[in-house]
Design an enzyme around this catalytic site. Structure first.
Site, PDB file in Angstrom:
ATOM      1  N   TYR A  61       0.685  -1.159  -0.064  1.00  0.00           N
ATOM      2  CA  TYR A  61      -0.047  -0.052  -0.098  1.00  0.00           C
ATOM      3  C   TYR A  61       0.847   1.352  -0.074  1.00  0.00           C
ATOM      4  O   TYR A  61       1.690   1.635   0.981  1.00  0.00           O
ATOM      5  CB  TYR A  61      -0.857   0.137   1.286  1.00  0.00           C
ATOM      6  CG  TYR A  61      -1.852  -1.040   1.344  1.00  0.00           C
ATOM      7  CD1 TYR A  61      -2.464  -1.779   0.155  1.00  0.00           C
ATOM      8  CD2 TYR A  61      -2.651  -1.403   2.547  1.00  0.00           C
ATOM      9  CE1 TYR A  61      -3.380  -2.789   0.061  1.00  0.00           C
ATOM     10  CE2 TYR A  61      -3.558  -2.421   2.479  1.00  0.00           C
ATOM     11  CZ  TYR A  61      -3.941  -2.924   1.094  1.00  0.00           C
ATOM     12  OH  TYR A  61      -4.935  -4.005   1.233  1.00  0.00           O
ATOM     13  N   SER A  62       0.884   1.960  -1.067  1.00  0.00           N
ATOM     14  CA  SER A  62       1.516   3.224  -1.175  1.00  0.00           C
ATOM     15  C   SER A  62       3.086   2.731  -0.936  1.00  0.00           C
ATOM     16  O   SER A  62       3.857   3.619  -0.540  1.00  0.00           O
ATOM     17  CB  SER A  62       1.245   4.446  -0.348  1.00  0.00           C
ATOM     18  OG  SER A  62      -0.090   4.744  -0.460  1.00  0.00           O
TER      19      SER A  62
END
Length: 326
Positions: A61-62
């Site tokens: 995530y990111s």
């Protein structure tokens, strides 16, 4: 807040899990709609203050920034021992060979990288994000067993896959005496119920905790069908999840709207209450990018849907193509 055990373990988790994919630098990943750390922290604090002790993130995530945000928030707003941190491995947080997948090398690399970003020496739940078709399941399970025995994870879990794959993994663990998966994170909501065919029945039979992702169908269940959002317009994965059975889905979305109007509550509370009413569900994973998202999720815990309302919500469902496995 309501609490329950994760499957047949002794681990107590809140009946809501805060999904943290929305928290992270959009420039460091594929999600332009994510919130910066400064904008994310109020949501994490509000969730923790409300008694939500279960936080779900992932190494990808990111590109890992979500884990950094979660780790710093837990350090600042809670006691580590009071929080259940779940993260995942499979997708890569960077480029290059041996950064993705579920090989022994990738798992060992990624657990250490996740722990460093989270600022902790263990995670409570370490989940395989998807099935790896290129790595023998024995290699993956033995590596995860070693991660647990090294004290870097307390439990292991899995996410979207075919039921036969999950059954094979459980059998293989039992056969070798390795640490067993205790949870499954499937795609499940009012307009995608294909997991009811086999996966949820398997989880019930094996005592597996179920923590579904996208319980509000990326927000589709909370607004008029033709209404859009920035995330819906830019999230390529989400765009492909809910287009195959539009007429049926529209009628279900309308049923949610009708019941919410009759009760005088937001639609999100009705859609989430339906998920919480399913007896196999441990804790839906809810995302929040506006504070009322958290307020609606917490309020949904106390909504009791009647049998007539449940029937209206479920009546128009038709089979869907299987999605969300990759």
């Amino acid at each position: 807040m309501h609490y329950t055990h994760l499957g047949k373990t002794g681990l107590q988790v809140s009946r809501l899990c805060l999904g943290c994919m929305s928290y992270g630098d959009g420039q460091r990943g594929k999600h332009a709609w994510t919130l910066s750390e400064a904008d994310s922290r109020p949501f994490l604090r509000k969730a923790l203050d409300a008694g939500i002790n279960f936080l779900d993130t992932a190494n990808s995530y990111s590109d890992g920034h979500s884990e950094e945000i979660v780790g710093r928030a837990v350090l600042d707003f809670a006691s580590r021992d009071d929080v259940v941190i779940a993260t995942k491995v499979f997708f890569s947080d960077s480029k290059g060979p041996n950064t993705e997948g579920l090989s022994r090398k990738a798992i060992f690399r990624n657990i250490d990288a996740s722990l460093k970003r989270l600022g902790t020496d263990y995670v409570d739940l370490y989940q395989i994000h998807r099935w790896d078709n290129h790595t023998p399941i024995e290699e993956t399970l033995e590596a995860l067993h070693d991660v647990v025995k090294a004290g870097k994870a307390r439990y292991i879990g899995a996410s979207s896959m075919h039921a036969w794959q999950f059954a094979k993994a459980l059998y293989t663990s039992d056969r070798h005496g390795w640490t067993r998966f205790v949870s499954m994170q499937p795609h499940y909501n009012l307009i995608y119920r294909e997991e009811e065919r086999e996966m949820l029945k398997l989880c019930a039979s094996e005592g597996i905790g179920v923590i579904p992702w996208s319980p509000l169908a990326r927000g589709r269940l909370t607004r008029d069908w033709d209404e859009t959002t920035n995330r819906q317009d830019t999230d390529l994965v989400g765009r492909n999840l809910y287009n195959a059975t539009e007429d049926s889905d529209r009628r279900i979305v309308q049923a949610v709207a009708d019941i919410a109007a009759e009760r005088g509550v937001p639609r999100a509370q009705i859609a989430l209450a339906w998920v919480l009413h399913q007896p196999i569900i441990t804790a839906p994973i809810v995302g929040a990018t506006k504070l009322h998202h958290l307020e609606d999720a917490i309020a949904a815990l106390d909504i009791e849907l009647s049998s007539e309302e449940l029937q209206r919500l479920q009546a128009d469902y038709v089979p869907h193509p299987v999605t969300g496995l990759r």
